[in-house]
Design a protein around this motif. Sequence first.
Motif, short mmCIF file in Angstrom:
data_model
loop_
_atom_site.label_atom_id
_atom_site.label_comp_id
_atom_site.label_asym_id
_atom_site.label_seq_id
_atom_site.Cartn_x
_atom_site.Cartn_y
_atom_site.Cartn_z
N TRP A 105 0.86 -1.18 0.00
CA TRP A 105 0.00 0.00 0.00
C TRP A 105 0.89 1.23 0.00
O TRP A 105 1.92 1.23 0.67
N VAL A 106 0.52 2.24 -0.78
CA VAL A 106 1.38 3.43 -0.88
C VAL A 106 0.61 4.71 -0.59
O VAL A 106 -0.59 4.80 -0.81
N HIS A 107 1.38 5.70 -0.06
CA HIS A 107 0.86 7.06 0.06
C HIS A 107 1.39 7.77 -1.17
O HIS A 107 2.59 8.10 -1.26
N LEU A 108 0.53 7.97 -2.17
CA LEU A 108 0.99 8.45 -3.47
C LEU A 108 1.70 9.81 -3.41
O LEU A 108 2.74 9.97 -4.03
N PRO A 109 1.20 10.81 -2.66
CA PRO A 109 1.86 12.12 -2.68
C PRO A 109 3.32 12.08 -2.22
O PRO A 109 4.14 12.85 -2.72
N SER A 110 3.67 11.19 -1.27
CA SER A 110 5.04 11.19 -0.75
C SER A 110 5.85 10.01 -1.25
O SER A 110 7.08 10.00 -1.13
N GLY A 111 5.20 8.97 -1.76
CA GLY A 111 5.92 7.76 -2.15
C GLY A 111 6.18 6.81 -0.98
O GLY A 111 6.82 5.78 -1.15
N ARG A 112 5.69 7.14 0.22
CA ARG A 112 5.90 6.23 1.37
C ARG A 112 5.19 4.90 1.12
O ARG A 112 4.06 4.88 0.66
#
Length: 218
Positions: free
Chosen positions: A129-136
């Motif tokens: 699973w990713v946090h798209l705005p930061s790439g985390r």
Amino acid sequence: SLAKVAAFKAVILGAPGSGKGTISARIVKVFGVTHISSGDKLREHVANSTDIGKQVKKFMDEGALVPDETMISLVSHEIESISNANYLLDGFPRTLTQAEKLQKVQPVNLVLNLIVPHSVIIDRIKSRWVHLPSGRVYNVGFNDPKVPGKDDITGEPLSQRIDDRPDVVAKRLEYYVSKTEPVIGYYKRLGILKDFQGDTTDEIWPKISENVAQYIKK
Ligand code: AP5
């Protein structure tokens, strides 16, 4: 022991899902290098619907490679724009043409090559699973977010990547073998390739850390 060299100009190589993003985040945290991820940059362009974003979206969604000229210009500009002498390229170069061009204009001095079995990779990508705005990046069961489905820092929702669908992952692995494995041979011939093998990041990390420490103090 090795003398400290002037700067750390490194590349991290490995198949999709081999843990490049995860290992890069640790190197950034421990050694303070600047991380340049071609995939994160491209996803940012797509999210913002820039001209580049519109050009590259279909390649990415299908698991195909973005044309070399687009990538070379994007990453070169990125390298020129940072002030840190120590940087780590992730996701670039991915073809022999990209690698040869990079070595002419902004030569690298260390290549970290992650070797992880494809069966392990396929399992991992399913739970990414990713946090798209930061790439985390998070992984259910390995690197869980503090609150399920939410980014640790911003609390924003996490999502799954379009190119993480199993059929697209299979294509990305095929491109890796046909287009990116020649890059490994190229760096090996230059004498700057270091291989790291193992099923887990925790197994690989101490060896990586030891190598990076020869270039930069913690
Ligand atoms: P890009 O974003 O570079 O994707 P990729 O290389 O396919 O790499 P990934 O982001 O999938 O994986 P990763 O190795 O970083 O693994 P991660 O740490 O997330 O590129 C995307 C697309 O952009 C390409 O397909 C192409 O279209 C285009 N593109 C980009 N650069 C290009 C270029 N130079 N030329 C042409 N086109 C280009 O880990 C994976 C998962 O495993 C995560 O969920 C993670 O949490 C988990 N994990 C990590 N370590 C462990 C562990 N030890 N145990 C359990 N789980 C773990």
